[in-house]
Design an enzyme around this catalytic site. Structure first.
Site, PDB file in Angstrom:
ATOM      1  N   CYS A 100      -4.373   1.878  -4.906  1.00 26.21           N
ATOM      2  CA  CYS A 100      -3.708   2.916  -4.101  1.00 26.21           C
ATOM      3  C   CYS A 100      -2.337   3.270  -4.648  1.00 26.21           C
ATOM      4  CB  CYS A 100      -3.601   2.468  -2.645  1.00 26.21           C
ATOM      5  SG  CYS A 100      -2.687   0.912  -2.426  1.00 26.21           S
ATOM      6  N   HIS A 152       0.889  -1.162   0.000  1.00 29.02           N
ATOM      7  CA  HIS A 152       0.000   0.000   0.000  1.00 29.02           C
ATOM      8  C   HIS A 152       0.926   1.210   0.000  1.00 29.02           C
ATOM      9  CE1 HIS A 152      -3.079   2.908   1.115  1.00 29.02           C
ATOM     10  NE2 HIS A 152      -2.283   3.314   2.084  1.00 29.02           N
TER      11      HIS A 152
END
Length: 195
Positions: free
Chosen positions: A102, A28
């Site tokens: 993301c 992430h």
């Protein structure tokens, strides 16, 4: 000038401890600027999926490292405006594990702020999965969107001598805008998006 930092997190700490050294992993990423970290996530609504957190404290992820991406001359207000404009493309219901996640957002934001995208290894696993999608079980990943169904993103980044370059994900539509740099950020042109 404000520093721009890419914060990278492990989503699977145990697996990433082995695969990180091979240049892949399940990561992430968020972009830290002016004491706020911006990231993107999915939800069921046709509104922005961009959210803000304290730097290096992304929910549900283990912090791995910070990467200094460079500096921007945008003010905090201009960064807020940029984030709002990016929210037109990075909507919660448009999140896709492989094609609009993301890490795509973080790389795009770094590119717009500094002229440099995130390092390739941050999202390499998603790219490999797209290439090998036909070999993966359907229960593992969502169906891919064809290029004609993907929304076009167009943003601007500074280039030499007072010009801004319009960058699109569709390389055949790439063009140079002859607009002078100013204190006001150029808006992201969403008029041709197929959202």
């Amino acid at each position: 000038m404000a520093p721009v930092v890419l914060n990278v997190y492990d989503l699977t700490t145990q697996m990433n401890s082995w695969t990180y050294w091979c240049g892949v992993g399940v990561f992430h990423a968020g972009v830290e600027i002016y004491g706020i970290e911006y990231a993107y996530g999915g939800h069921d609504y046709d509104v922005s999926g961009i959210f803000a957190t304290r730097p290096r404290e992304a929910p549900g992820a283990a912090f791995r490292e910070s990467i200094h991406m460079g500096e921007t001359d945008m003010t905090a207000a201009q960064v807020q405006h940029l984030v709002q404009q990016m929210g037109h493309h990075y909507k919660g219901n448009k999140y896709h594990l492989l094609q609009l996640n993301c890490n795509h957002f973080a790389s795009d934001m770094c590119l717009q702020l500094t002229g440099k995208p995130a390092p390739p290894w941050v999202n390499r696993l998603a790219g490999l999965a797209v290439m090998l999608h036909c070999f993966l079980p359907g229960s593992w990943v969502p169906p891919l969107q064809t290029p004609s169904a993907m929304p076009e993103v167009q943003s601007s980044v500074p280039v030499a001598r007072g010009k801004r370059r319009a960058i699109t994900r569709d390389a055949s539509r790439q063009k140079l805008l002859d607009s002078p740099l100013s204190d006001e950020p150029l808006p992201i042109d969403m008029s041709s998006s197929r959202v």
